[in-house]
Design a protein around this motif. Sequence first.
Motif, PDB file in Angstrom:
ATOM      1  N   ALA B 211      14.421  17.335  -8.739  1.00  0.00           N
ATOM      2  CA  ALA B 211      14.956  16.598  -7.593  1.00  0.00           C
ATOM      3  C   ALA B 211      16.253  15.891  -7.964  1.00  0.00           C
ATOM      4  O   ALA B 211      17.199  15.870  -7.179  1.00  0.00           O
ATOM      5  CB  ALA B 211      13.917  15.587  -7.104  1.00  0.00           C
ATOM      6  N   ARG B 213      18.362  16.826 -10.229  1.00  0.00           N
ATOM      7  CA  ARG B 213      19.413  17.845 -10.315  1.00  0.00           C
ATOM      8  C   ARG B 213      19.888  18.232  -8.923  1.00  0.00           C
ATOM      9  O   ARG B 213      21.083  18.374  -8.680  1.00  0.00           O
ATOM     10  CB  ARG B 213      18.882  19.086 -11.043  1.00  0.00           C
ATOM     11  CG  ARG B 213      18.720  18.890 -12.537  1.00  0.00           C
ATOM     12  CD  ARG B 213      18.136  20.127 -13.175  1.00  0.00           C
ATOM     13  NE  ARG B 213      18.987  21.299 -12.994  1.00  0.00           N
ATOM     14  CZ  ARG B 213      18.555  22.550 -13.029  1.00  0.00           C
ATOM     15  NH1 ARG B 213      17.284  22.801 -13.234  1.00  0.00           N
ATOM     16  NH2 ARG B 213      19.380  23.544 -12.862  1.00  0.00           N
ATOM     17  N   ALA B 214      18.926  18.382  -8.017  1.00  0.00           N
ATOM     18  CA  ALA B 214      19.296  18.750  -6.651  1.00  0.00           C
ATOM     19  C   ALA B 214      20.140  17.666  -5.998  1.00  0.00           C
ATOM     20  O   ALA B 214      20.994  17.948  -5.163  1.00  0.00           O
ATOM     21  CB  ALA B 214      18.040  19.008  -5.823  1.00  0.00           C
ATOM     22  N   LEU B 215      19.916  16.416  -6.393  1.00  0.00           N
ATOM     23  CA  LEU B 215      20.703  15.314  -5.839  1.00  0.00           C
ATOM     24  C   LEU B 215      22.136  15.363  -6.335  1.00  0.00           C
ATOM     25  O   LEU B 215      23.013  14.755  -5.745  1.00  0.00           O
ATOM     26  CB  LEU B 215      20.107  13.978  -6.281  1.00  0.00           C
ATOM     27  CG  LEU B 215      19.026  13.330  -5.453  1.00  0.00           C
ATOM     28  CD1 LEU B 215      18.684  11.992  -6.051  1.00  0.00           C
ATOM     29  CD2 LEU B 215      19.462  13.140  -4.019  1.00  0.00           C
ATOM     30  N   GLY B 216      22.353  16.057  -7.448  1.00  0.00           N
ATOM     31  CA  GLY B 216      23.688  16.083  -8.032  1.00  0.00           C
ATOM     32  C   GLY B 216      23.874  15.008  -9.080  1.00  0.00           C
ATOM     33  O   GLY B 216      24.999  14.613  -9.372  1.00  0.00           O
ATOM     34  N   VAL B 217      22.793  14.512  -9.647  1.00  0.00           N
ATOM     35  CA  VAL B 217      22.881  13.508 -10.702  1.00  0.00           C
ATOM     36  C   VAL B 217      23.403  14.193 -11.971  1.00  0.00           C
ATOM     37  O   VAL B 217      23.044  15.326 -12.267  1.00  0.00           O
ATOM     38  CB  VAL B 217      21.494  12.885 -10.976  1.00  0.00           C
ATOM     39  CG1 VAL B 217      21.560  11.864 -12.089  1.00  0.00           C
ATOM     40  CG2 VAL B 217      20.961  12.246  -9.707  1.00  0.00           C
ATOM     41  N   ARG B 218      24.271  13.484 -12.717  1.00  0.00           N
ATOM     42  CA  ARG B 218      24.837  14.082 -13.928  1.00  0.00           C
ATOM     43  C   ARG B 218      23.769  14.251 -14.995  1.00  0.00           C
ATOM     44  O   ARG B 218      22.821  13.490 -15.069  1.00  0.00           O
ATOM     45  CB  ARG B 218      25.974  13.206 -14.451  1.00  0.00           C
ATOM     46  CG  ARG B 218      27.215  13.310 -13.590  1.00  0.00           C
ATOM     47  CD  ARG B 218      28.380  12.572 -14.218  1.00  0.00           C
ATOM     48  NE  ARG B 218      29.564  12.702 -13.385  1.00  0.00           N
ATOM     49  CZ  ARG B 218      29.793  11.972 -12.286  1.00  0.00           C
ATOM     50  NH1 ARG B 218      28.914  11.068 -11.916  1.00  0.00           N
ATOM     51  NH2 ARG B 218      30.874  12.145 -11.566  1.00  0.00           N
TER      52      ARG B 218
END
Lengths: 344, 317, 396
Positions: B211, B213-218
């Motif tokens: 989740a 990663r899907a959010l775009g967290v580094r």
Amino acid sequence: MPLLTVDELTVTFAGRGGPDTTAVSGVSFTVDQGEVVGLVGESGCGKSVTSLALMGLLPAKGVTVGGTARYTGTGTDVDLLTLRRSALRDLRGTQLSMIFQDPLSSLNPVVPIGVQVTEILSRHRGLRGAAARKEAAALLDRVGIPDPTRRLKEYPHQLSGGMRQRALIAMAVACAPRLLIADEPTTALDVTIQAQILELLRELVDDQGTALLMITHDLGVVAGLCDRVNVLYAGKAVEAADRHRLFADPAHPYTHGLLGSIPRLDAPRGERLNPIRGSINDRIAWEDGCAFAPRCDFYTPQCLGGAPPLADRPADGAAAPPEGHLVRCVHPVHTTAEATEVSR
Amino acid sequence: MSKTTEKIDRLAELTTRTTTASGGSLWTEALRRLRSSKMALVGGTVMALFIVIAIVGPWVAPYDPTAQTWRDEVFTNRGVFIGPRGDNWLGLDHLGRDMFSRMLVGARQTLLVGVVSTVLGFVVGALVGGLSGAALAFGGKAGQRLDTVLMRFIDMMLALPSLLLAVSVAAILGQSLTTVMIAVGVIQIPVFARLLRGSMLAQAGSDYVLAARALGVRRRRIVLAHVLPNSLGPVIVQTTLALATAIIEAAALSYLGLGNPDASQPEWGVMLSQAQRFFDAEPMMAVYPALGIIITALGFTLLGEAMREALDPKLRS
Amino acid sequence: MSLLELDDVKVHFPVKRGVFFDRTVGHVYAVDGVSLTVEAGQTYGLVGESGCGKTTLGRAVLRLNDITAGRVVFDGTDLAALPSEEMRRARRRLQMVFQDPLGSLNPRQNIESILAEGMAAHGIGATREERRTKILDILDRVGLPASALSRYPHEFSGGQRQRIGIARALVLEPDLIICDEPVSALDVSIQAQVINLLEELQDSLGLTYLVIAHDLAVVRHISDRIGVMYLGSLVEEAPSEVLYAEPRHPYTRALMSAVPVPDPTVEAGRERILLRGDLPSPAAPPTGCRFHTRCPWRQPERCDTERPVLTDMGDGHRVACHYAAEIAAGTVLPTRDLAPRVLRDTDDTDGTGGPSAPADTEGTGGAEDTAGTVPVQKPPPAADPQETPGTGGTPA
């Protein structure tokens, strides 16, 4: 005389450092020979605990079981809840059987299927060696496992989910039990496999006159399989009726709400669903009133006068009161004839 | 109007009665469960007692633990030993030193060896394991290679018998207390590294990491803020268990004569090793330090087990 | 306007084996050539059973899996070709809601931290206060109280957790939300709440959904268009109403007939196609049509040698079956050796009788052969075959 008469079954778990939890509080129902009875409800309603209590599979420590469960089989008339463990074990192999939700964890992973099946046959039917193997192959064949002699040599992980559930059913019916308790037997399976397993269970009931206690959350499964349905909520039966009655004319607001929440494949599209608000956590203790009251659209202060009794559904206008339709509600819902038509 | 609210209030009141209050973060909850555990109570008491003794031991010891005060009362060659008596509660050792004082003072050395070596093992092991786990889970091809190199090295360490490894380290560094600490620390490294790496890999495969990663967290934040904190539970438990084994390993090294060269300084492992020569004549000389080690190790293990249970999310009610 | 376009997307996972050096010994063909289009503001539903590759496909859109081949065009950009940092930034506009509401929330983060994380990653909201205002607005939209902010995931019920998961996606103001089994882990009464919430949010925010689920009834309820997947490829795609009224692919028909309907009367009289056997392994998919090993309508030669492509049969109804037209016209008939029960609940192999219902007495019972290889007749395709017992002509 029904095969199984459960009367005021109560199961309480001792709280670890907290208050005790009553998972099942006074559930009563009967199962007749060759009958399919459904226990339906959502998580936390007590349906699985009920089945475990009947099979004597609850842990002995920290659990208090009350009420009776009278089993009247061939030459036996016993209370399953007070029966000695060894006597229950014998009964469990020959007259009662159980199928669980997760077939993989119910099978021993390091023993071939064949050995697990023949073990039951030798223990309860005295079959040995080649005779037992032949019978085991016949059993697997009967539950629809292709190439049974080869499958007997395989280990559980080599079978697919559907095959494992079939193998488990084969073991459950190895001794032609009088009563089969199935706890969510198809929940872990895909729909096309679920259809196969339900068909198999239906055949068993029809061919052998086995009684089936079906525990499920899926009202669709109930609609296709069960003769009589008990709807459970927060540890109590809130409604009990013949399946046709229950679906056509649900009397308890909870049953009513459940049916309104399910998207149906055959209903016209574009309509919003009517969910029940809140969750199972929004409930009151049965001693204070109807546990469903906080989520109920029909709630009135009368609902807080202790647990309503499970009583005959009151007559609907001119019609005579329907027989065997029980409901635990102060003011049951009346689904009008027109409304029934629309819901179809 | 007021009647309606009243009726709803009553319902709300009854509803709250059935919902059990729970709150706080996972750590707070784990602590609460830990406090109510009997195992943690016993383990914690033993550990606290041990630490208190280790700190205040030298001040409360009735005699100088290195002074051979009663040297002329003990005759090892004739098998004459002095058991417990009014002045010396646990008797005298083979050089006429007070056993009770030696036990009290020795606790400090023992604790020091246990803590320092475990911290060493934890820090190096966690660094290697954390790097390896993060590299494998989020580093792509290059990360995979780094992980392979690190893990093969750790495997080599694991392949050697731990005591042999410690003896080799001790042989290289020479005989001293620091050597014991480093040697015992080194043999703890692979356990911590493997454990943290495995735990991180399990967490890296979890849905909340997906989740994130899907959010775009580094990636760096995923490793540091999500994977690492959730992987530490088993490693922390391992620390308490490692403390117990470290004390035993240190005792073993001392027993083999690789410990502190100043043999007059009391340490439970050294005491045990010195007692072996006189085991036939005076077994109690070995029993006291052995009991000390066993009880302490048991205390740490109990606490570790209790922590494992408290931190296990599956057991949360 | 199409927002998302998949063009022949393939996701193959290598199967590796070896002690020192990993050798690739084969591939799992999880997604094997899927092309579909999701229109802006609409809901596209992807159904299929476990192992059909629907989840992998959903993750491939967000590049959470590596894409082996094909293009994923989102609003004019091919995501499959983006460098990883640009892909990370692109994820603001494509969000995901997961199946397991508890597992997809970090147990050590409180709700505010969970919701603020994505905003921080994409630089939304300059100050903490600004972010909090935004978060409170979203919490209100998904029906959670402001007091939830400082609480932790384990303190909520399943339905509330899924609302948190939806809120986490919403704070980024995405255009497309991929919902992977958004309700299957929830209780029935809670499922309806979440489905309604998703629908309300779509209406008020103009969201586009790609809903992935195994439950055909749920998918049909919320989708405008449905794609049915089997073993890594689409076998049928049609507008929701059309798919239900006229399923053309044999697999779709079997799937649809297997979904239980909570109505005993309907259940008793439904068309029932009981497939024999299980899903083949995606590591060794069958040749030709992937479904031919279980298809009751299988024809010799062509079905097991030539892989059918999705063909438009009019009105945007695409079917990947060589004989879709013939099956619909009734010129190709099913056999019983692949499905012990086909179509109406009428056959009665050993005389014991199924669960009795009035509908059972009509139909083709007498014409059948118990040996099991003779074709079973079916009602003409013009009439809606599933509706209710009694509708549609019976050829008996």
